[in-house]
Design a protein around this motif. Sequence first.
Motif, PDB file in Angstrom:
ATOM      1  N   LEU A 214      -8.704   3.501  -6.175  1.00 15.56           N
ATOM      2  CA  LEU A 214      -8.521   2.890  -4.764  1.00 15.56           C
ATOM      3  C   LEU A 214      -8.392   4.063  -3.751  1.00 15.56           C
ATOM      4  O   LEU A 214      -8.816   3.879  -2.587  1.00 15.56           O
ATOM      5  CB  LEU A 214      -7.211   2.355  -4.912  1.00 15.56           C
ATOM      6  CG  LEU A 214      -6.424   1.808  -3.506  1.00 15.56           C
ATOM      7  CD1 LEU A 214      -7.269   0.806  -2.992  1.00 15.56           C
ATOM      8  CD2 LEU A 214      -4.990   1.505  -3.706  1.00 15.56           C
ATOM      9  N   PHE A 215      -7.784   5.244  -3.916  1.00 17.49           N
ATOM     10  CA  PHE A 215      -7.694   6.228  -3.002  1.00 17.49           C
ATOM     11  C   PHE A 215      -8.920   6.943  -2.951  1.00 17.49           C
ATOM     12  O   PHE A 215      -9.333   7.466  -1.892  1.00 17.49           O
ATOM     13  CB  PHE A 215      -6.370   6.996  -3.185  1.00 17.49           C
ATOM     14  CG  PHE A 215      -5.255   6.233  -3.114  1.00 17.49           C
ATOM     15  CD1 PHE A 215      -4.791   5.884  -1.896  1.00 17.49           C
ATOM     16  CD2 PHE A 215      -4.323   5.970  -3.833  1.00 17.49           C
ATOM     17  CE1 PHE A 215      -3.644   5.191  -1.705  1.00 17.49           C
ATOM     18  CE2 PHE A 215      -3.281   5.007  -4.062  1.00 17.49           C
ATOM     19  CZ  PHE A 215      -2.947   4.889  -2.683  1.00 17.49           C
TER      20      PHE A 215
ATOM     21  N   HIS B  50       0.884  -1.007   0.007  1.00 21.34           N
ATOM     22  CA  HIS B  50      -0.057   0.234   0.045  1.00 21.34           C
ATOM     23  C   HIS B  50       0.865   1.273   0.176  1.00 21.34           C
ATOM     24  O   HIS B  50       0.617   2.298  -0.858  1.00 21.34           O
ATOM     25  CB  HIS B  50      -0.931   0.029   1.357  1.00 21.34           C
ATOM     26  CG  HIS B  50      -1.929   1.012   1.402  1.00 21.34           C
ATOM     27  ND1 HIS B  50      -1.408   2.369   1.818  1.00 21.34           N
ATOM     28  CD2 HIS B  50      -3.095   1.268   0.772  1.00 21.34           C
ATOM     29  CE1 HIS B  50      -2.527   3.132   1.639  1.00 21.34           C
ATOM     30  NE2 HIS B  50      -3.604   2.599   1.271  1.00 21.34           N
TER      31      HIS B  50
ATOM     32  N   LEU C  18       2.188   1.912  -3.521  1.00 18.35           N
ATOM     33  CA  LEU C  18       1.288   2.239  -4.365  1.00 18.35           C
ATOM     34  C   LEU C  18       0.876   3.720  -4.120  1.00 18.35           C
ATOM     35  O   LEU C  18       0.534   4.492  -5.193  1.00 18.35           O
ATOM     36  CB  LEU C  18       0.001   1.377  -4.194  1.00 18.35           C
ATOM     37  CG  LEU C  18       0.016   0.252  -4.796  1.00 18.35           C
ATOM     38  CD1 LEU C  18      -1.644  -0.496  -4.635  1.00 18.35           C
ATOM     39  CD2 LEU C  18       0.165   0.259  -6.242  1.00 18.35           C
ATOM     40  N   LYS C  19       1.055   3.984  -2.695  1.00 17.42           N
ATOM     41  CA  LYS C  19       0.482   5.642  -2.300  1.00 17.42           C
ATOM     42  C   LYS C  19       1.677   6.441  -2.881  1.00 17.42           C
ATOM     43  O   LYS C  19       1.273   7.690  -3.281  1.00 17.42           O
ATOM     44  CB  LYS C  19       0.504   5.681  -0.643  1.00 17.42           C
ATOM     45  CG  LYS C  19      -0.228   6.755  -0.338  1.00 17.42           C
ATOM     46  CD  LYS C  19      -0.421   6.406   1.156  1.00 17.42           C
ATOM     47  CE  LYS C  19      -1.257   8.095   1.623  1.00 17.42           C
ATOM     48  NZ  LYS C  19      -1.631   7.983   3.127  1.00 17.42           N
TER      49      LYS C  19
ATOM     50  N   HIS D 236       1.300   6.911  -6.646  1.00 15.70           N
ATOM     51  CA  HIS D 236       0.080   7.548  -6.909  1.00 15.70           C
ATOM     52  C   HIS D 236       0.343   9.130  -6.752  1.00 15.70           C
ATOM     53  O   HIS D 236      -0.154  10.142  -7.617  1.00 15.70           O
ATOM     54  CB  HIS D 236      -1.207   7.205  -6.037  1.00 15.70           C
ATOM     55  CG  HIS D 236      -2.377   7.888  -6.306  1.00 15.70           C
ATOM     56  ND1 HIS D 236      -3.260   7.742  -7.286  1.00 15.70           N
ATOM     57  CD2 HIS D 236      -3.053   8.967  -5.604  1.00 15.70           C
ATOM     58  CE1 HIS D 236      -4.208   8.441  -7.493  1.00 15.70           C
ATOM     59  NE2 HIS D 236      -4.098   9.096  -6.597  1.00 15.70           N
TER      60      HIS D 236
ATOM     61  N   THR E 253      -5.220   3.329  -9.121  1.00 16.69           N
ATOM     62  CA  THR E 253      -5.030   3.873  -7.810  1.00 16.69           C
ATOM     63  C   THR E 253      -5.938   4.985  -7.602  1.00 16.69           C
ATOM     64  O   THR E 253      -6.288   5.398  -6.563  1.00 16.69           O
ATOM     65  CB  THR E 253      -3.565   4.238  -7.796  1.00 16.69           C
ATOM     66  OG1 THR E 253      -3.058   5.375  -8.894  1.00 16.69           O
ATOM     67  CG2 THR E 253      -2.634   3.153  -7.829  1.00 16.69           C
ATOM     68  N   GLN E 254      -6.411   5.772  -8.666  1.00 19.43           N
ATOM     69  CA  GLN E 254      -7.242   6.972  -8.390  1.00 19.43           C
ATOM     70  C   GLN E 254      -8.458   6.261  -7.730  1.00 19.43           C
ATOM     71  O   GLN E 254      -9.197   7.079  -6.873  1.00 19.43           O
ATOM     72  CB  GLN E 254      -7.570   7.340  -9.853  1.00 19.43           C
ATOM     73  CG  GLN E 254      -6.546   8.228 -10.396  1.00 19.43           C
ATOM     74  CD  GLN E 254      -6.727   8.769 -11.744  1.00 19.43           C
ATOM     75  OE1 GLN E 254      -7.623   8.302 -12.541  1.00 19.43           O
ATOM     76  NE2 GLN E 254      -6.228  10.043 -12.229  1.00 19.43           N
TER      77      GLN E 254
END
Length: 290
Positions: free
Chosen positions: A73-74, A5, A8-9, A12, A70-71
């Motif tokens: 996801l967040f 995570h 990925l953060k 992003h 990821t857009q």
Amino acid sequence: MSVSHAQLKAFHAVAVHGSFTKAAERLFLTQPAISDQVRKLEERFGVLLFHRNKRSVRLTDLGERLLAITQRLFVIEAEAQELLQESQALQTGSLILAVDAPVHVLPQIARFCERYPGISVKIETGNTDESLFRLFNYQADLALLGRDVSDERLLCVPLRNDPMVAFVSRHHPWAERESICLADLDDTPLVLREHGSVTRQTLEEEMARAGFRIRPAIQVEGREAAREAVVVGIGVGVVSAAEFGADSRVCALPIIDCTRRLTETLVCLREQSSRRVVATFLQMVRESLV
């Protein structure tokens, strides 16, 4: 093989802000830490997510596809956080508005800030195309647009509908006139906004419809720059009547045969319309229109 995570953060943030430095600032980390997270993600899966050089960072095709994931996801992560914080009654959080003209929503923003002082509100200005870009790239929660947009992904709240007016310096030969017509603008030096400006597009369409010519004296970005160019006598400007404001250095001239009107519409992504902070602001706007 599970996906980190944190990695990925970091990916992003770099993808959204286009810079490892800006991503680090947003995540309150060091630039080496962000670079390390992205490097580990790429090495773990044997992929390349960014094209890097000394001056810029650009997504690869795979990076673009991962960003689309990821857009979502967040956004979901933010919704989960808001759900868990509902009992706080909007005591904390943030609201970002991408707007073409802040004046149209400033009263509602003022009431929102007064009612929810714990919410950090940020206004980012740009033309309609730029505001839409920020919204669709999850860089803004709401966007204020200078034209009607037909898109099933958007929830729209129309705010107003105003005529277009010309404006000139107090020292301009037209300063004593009460109005003009489109023929007056034919081959007249004009102060034009950047391409993407709805005001410019509307003027060009009206002039073409009437068979008149557009003569650019200068092209500028933003309303303030356009106003200052008119003040010093570079040419005639055009703006929505609602955005003319109070400035003793210039005077407004209604364009009597201009039939087109300029709209302002507040929009959000439908998938985000149930978020507490977004829904609350939209409800406040709707109440102000009654």
